[in-house]
Design a protein around this motif. Structure first.
Motif, PDB file in Angstrom:
ATOM      1  N   VAL A 159       0.840  -1.204   0.000  1.00 48.74           N
ATOM      2  CA  VAL A 159       0.000   0.000   0.000  1.00 48.74           C
ATOM      3  C   VAL A 159       0.870   1.247   0.000  1.00 48.74           C
ATOM      4  N   LEU A 160       1.923   1.254   0.813  1.00 48.64           N
ATOM      5  CA  LEU A 160       2.830   2.403   0.876  1.00 48.64           C
ATOM      6  C   LEU A 160       3.560   2.599  -0.454  1.00 48.64           C
ATOM      7  N   ALA A 161       4.004   1.509  -1.077  1.00 48.47           N
ATOM      8  CA  ALA A 161       4.672   1.610  -2.381  1.00 48.47           C
ATOM      9  C   ALA A 161       3.712   2.175  -3.428  1.00 48.47           C
ATOM     10  N   GLU A 162       2.485   1.705  -3.439  1.00 43.66           N
ATOM     11  CA  GLU A 162       1.479   2.217  -4.380  1.00 43.66           C
ATOM     12  C   GLU A 162       1.172   3.684  -4.101  1.00 43.66           C
ATOM     13  N   HIS A 163       1.132   4.046  -2.831  1.00 42.19           N
ATOM     14  CA  HIS A 163       0.891   5.434  -2.424  1.00 42.19           C
ATOM     15  C   HIS A 163       1.974   6.357  -3.001  1.00 42.19           C
ATOM     16  N   ILE A 164       3.225   5.930  -2.905  1.00 40.85           N
ATOM     17  CA  ILE A 164       4.331   6.736  -3.430  1.00 40.85           C
ATOM     18  C   ILE A 164       4.279   6.795  -4.952  1.00 40.85           C
ATOM     19  N   LYS A 165       3.970   5.663  -5.611  1.00 39.85           N
ATOM     20  CA  LYS A 165       3.835   5.646  -7.074  1.00 39.85           C
ATOM     21  C   LYS A 165       2.777   6.621  -7.559  1.00 39.85           C
ATOM     22  N   ARG A 166       1.746   6.829  -6.751  1.00 28.77           N
ATOM     23  CA  ARG A 166       0.647   7.725  -7.127  1.00 28.77           C
ATOM     24  C   ARG A 166       0.917   9.178  -6.715  1.00 28.77           C
ATOM     25  N   GLY A 167       2.177   9.516  -6.495  1.00 29.43           N
ATOM     26  CA  GLY A 167       2.507  10.886  -6.123  1.00 29.43           C
ATOM     27  C   GLY A 167       2.121  11.227  -4.691  1.00 29.43           C
ATOM     28  N   GLU A 168       2.185  10.229  -3.824  1.00 30.23           N
ATOM     29  CA  GLU A 168       1.850  10.366  -2.403  1.00 30.23           C
ATOM     30  C   GLU A 168       0.390  10.757  -2.196  1.00 30.23           C
ATOM     31  N   ARG A 169      -0.460  10.185  -3.031  1.00 29.03           N
ATOM     32  CA  ARG A 169      -1.912  10.366  -2.898  1.00 29.03           C
ATOM     33  C   ARG A 169      -2.556   8.979  -2.944  1.00 29.03           C
ATOM     34  N   SER A 170      -3.471   8.738  -2.035  1.00 27.57           N
ATOM     35  CA  SER A 170      -4.198   7.470  -2.011  1.00 27.57           C
ATOM     36  C   SER A 170      -5.677   7.726  -1.843  1.00 27.57           C
ATOM     37  N   GLU A 171      -6.468   6.850  -2.440  1.00 27.36           N
ATOM     38  CA  GLU A 171      -7.913   6.883  -2.260  1.00 27.36           C
ATOM     39  C   GLU A 171      -8.269   5.821  -1.223  1.00 27.36           C
ATOM     40  N   ILE A 172      -8.864   6.264  -0.145  1.00 25.97           N
ATOM     41  CA  ILE A 172      -9.260   5.380   0.945  1.00 25.97           C
ATOM     42  C   ILE A 172     -10.776   5.240   0.906  1.00 25.97           C
ATOM     43  N   THR A 173     -11.266   4.004   1.006  1.00 22.27           N
ATOM     44  CA  THR A 173     -12.706   3.754   1.022  1.00 22.27           C
ATOM     45  C   THR A 173     -13.067   3.058   2.325  1.00 22.27           C
ATOM     46  N   LEU A 174     -14.064   3.600   3.020  1.00 14.46           N
ATOM     47  CA  LEU A 174     -14.567   3.004   4.251  1.00 14.46           C
ATOM     48  C   LEU A 174     -15.919   2.369   3.937  1.00 14.46           C
ATOM     49  N   LYS A 175     -16.045   1.089   4.245  1.00 14.54           N
ATOM     50  CA  LYS A 175     -17.287   0.364   3.999  1.00 14.54           C
ATOM     51  C   LYS A 175     -17.822  -0.120   5.341  1.00 14.54           C
ATOM     52  N   LEU A 176     -19.068   0.204   5.614  1.00 15.50           N
ATOM     53  CA  LEU A 176     -19.665  -0.111   6.899  1.00 15.50           C
ATOM     54  C   LEU A 176     -21.035  -0.738   6.682  1.00 15.50           C
ATOM     55  N   THR A 177     -21.260  -1.914   7.263  1.00 19.02           N
ATOM     56  CA  THR A 177     -22.551  -2.586   7.210  1.00 19.02           C
ATOM     57  C   THR A 177     -23.006  -2.853   8.639  1.00 19.02           C
ATOM     58  N   LEU A 178     -24.235  -2.481   8.948  1.00 16.95           N
ATOM     59  CA  LEU A 178     -24.785  -2.700  10.279  1.00 16.95           C
ATOM     60  C   LEU A 178     -25.734  -3.887  10.250  1.00 16.95           C
ATOM     61  N   ALA A 179     -25.687  -4.711  11.270  1.00 16.73           N
ATOM     62  CA  ALA A 179     -26.639  -5.818  11.420  1.00 16.73           C
ATOM     63  C   ALA A 179     -27.556  -5.457  12.578  1.00 16.73           C
ATOM     64  N   VAL A 180     -28.846  -5.264  12.278  1.00 20.50           N
ATOM     65  CA  VAL A 180     -29.815  -4.843  13.286  1.00 20.50           C
ATOM     66  C   VAL A 180     -31.018  -5.786  13.283  1.00 20.50           C
ATOM     67  N   LYS A 181     -31.805  -5.703  14.363  1.00 21.26           N
ATOM     68  CA  LYS A 181     -33.071  -6.441  14.424  1.00 21.26           C
ATOM     69  C   LYS A 181     -34.199  -5.446  14.248  1.00 21.26           C
ATOM     70  N   VAL A 182     -35.009  -5.705  13.232  1.00 17.42           N
ATOM     71  CA  VAL A 182     -36.177  -4.873  12.966  1.00 17.42           C
ATOM     72  C   VAL A 182     -37.394  -5.790  12.969  1.00 17.42           C
ATOM     73  N   LEU A 183     -38.323  -5.530  13.871  1.00 15.17           N
ATOM     74  CA  LEU A 183     -39.531  -6.345  13.994  1.00 15.17           C
ATOM     75  C   LEU A 183     -39.185  -7.836  14.103  1.00 15.17           C
ATOM     76  N   ASN A 184     -38.270  -8.149  15.004  1.00 15.37           N
ATOM     77  CA  ASN A 184     -37.797  -9.515  15.285  1.00 15.37           C
ATOM     78  C   ASN A 184     -37.141 -10.195  14.092  1.00 15.37           C
ATOM     79  N   ARG A 185     -36.679  -9.426  13.140  1.00 22.95           N
ATOM     80  CA  ARG A 185     -35.990  -9.977  11.975  1.00 22.95           C
ATOM     81  C   ARG A 185     -34.606  -9.374  11.876  1.00 22.95           C
TER      82      ARG A 185
END
Length: 176
Positions: free
Chosen positions: A124-150
């Motif tokens: 990741v660091l090597a790729e970051h440097i190859k890209r001119g010290e710029r990286s695209e970071i993506t945060l993915k978040l999924t919540l598991a909840v109970k809705v109406l007992n489901r």
């Protein structure tokens, strides 16, 4: 560090200089608005984070996810899937530490533990440097909840951030 003229070594040596960046600020300031029609997704109002254990197996990040439930019913949260990708590499994954109930039209804090994969960091660091010290970071978040007992998994919109550093400039300053 090595230098040579016509294949003859003239400089040999090493130095160390701390690499400085505030990666936690990129995570801590994450916000995601609620969306949906009948049952709305919880909103993320911030994610204050701090460093946890650091060893050869990984780097731990401990976060308090500030959640807001815009629904007229409470949402029992029993799971979180959390991933951080950088330039196409999955760098980290996290999970909920303990179950929490987000009250109806209310707020709660979900504690998550994220582990950064130290084996992929050099790539990741090597790729970051190859890209001119710029990286695209993506945060993915999924919540598991109970809705109406489901049990329902609710993927939240991905958050994309650009990380920029000045590693080469720091190295140049260290060599002066």
């Amino acid at each position: 560090m090595r230098g040579s003229i016509f294949g003859l070594p003239i400089i040999r040596g090493s130095f160390s200089h701390p690499f400085e960046t505030n990666l936690l600020s990129y995570i801590s300031n994450v916000t995601i608005e609620s969306s949906g029609d009948l049952i709305k997704t919880p909103a993320v109002e911030g994610m204050p984070s701090k460093w946890g254990k650091v060893d050869e197996n990984g780097i731990e990040i401990l976060s308090d996810v500030k959640l807001y439930n815009p629904n007229p019913i409470p949402l029992p949260l029993f799971g979180i899937k959390y991933y951080i990708d950088a330039n196409g590499y999955q760098v980290a994954q996290g999970k909920l530490v303990e179950n929490v109930v987000i009250p109806a039209n209310g707020r709660a804090i979900a504690k998550i533990r994220t582990v950064v994969d130290t084996e992929v960091l050099p790539e990741v660091l090597a790729e970051h440097i190859k890209r001119g010290e710029r990286s695209e970071i993506t945060l993915k978040l999924t919540l598991a909840v109970k809705v109406l007992n489901r049990e329902v998994e609710i993927p939240l919109p991905e958050v994309e951030k650009r990380v920029e550093t000045n590693i080469i400039e720091q190295l140049n300053l260290a060599l002066r």
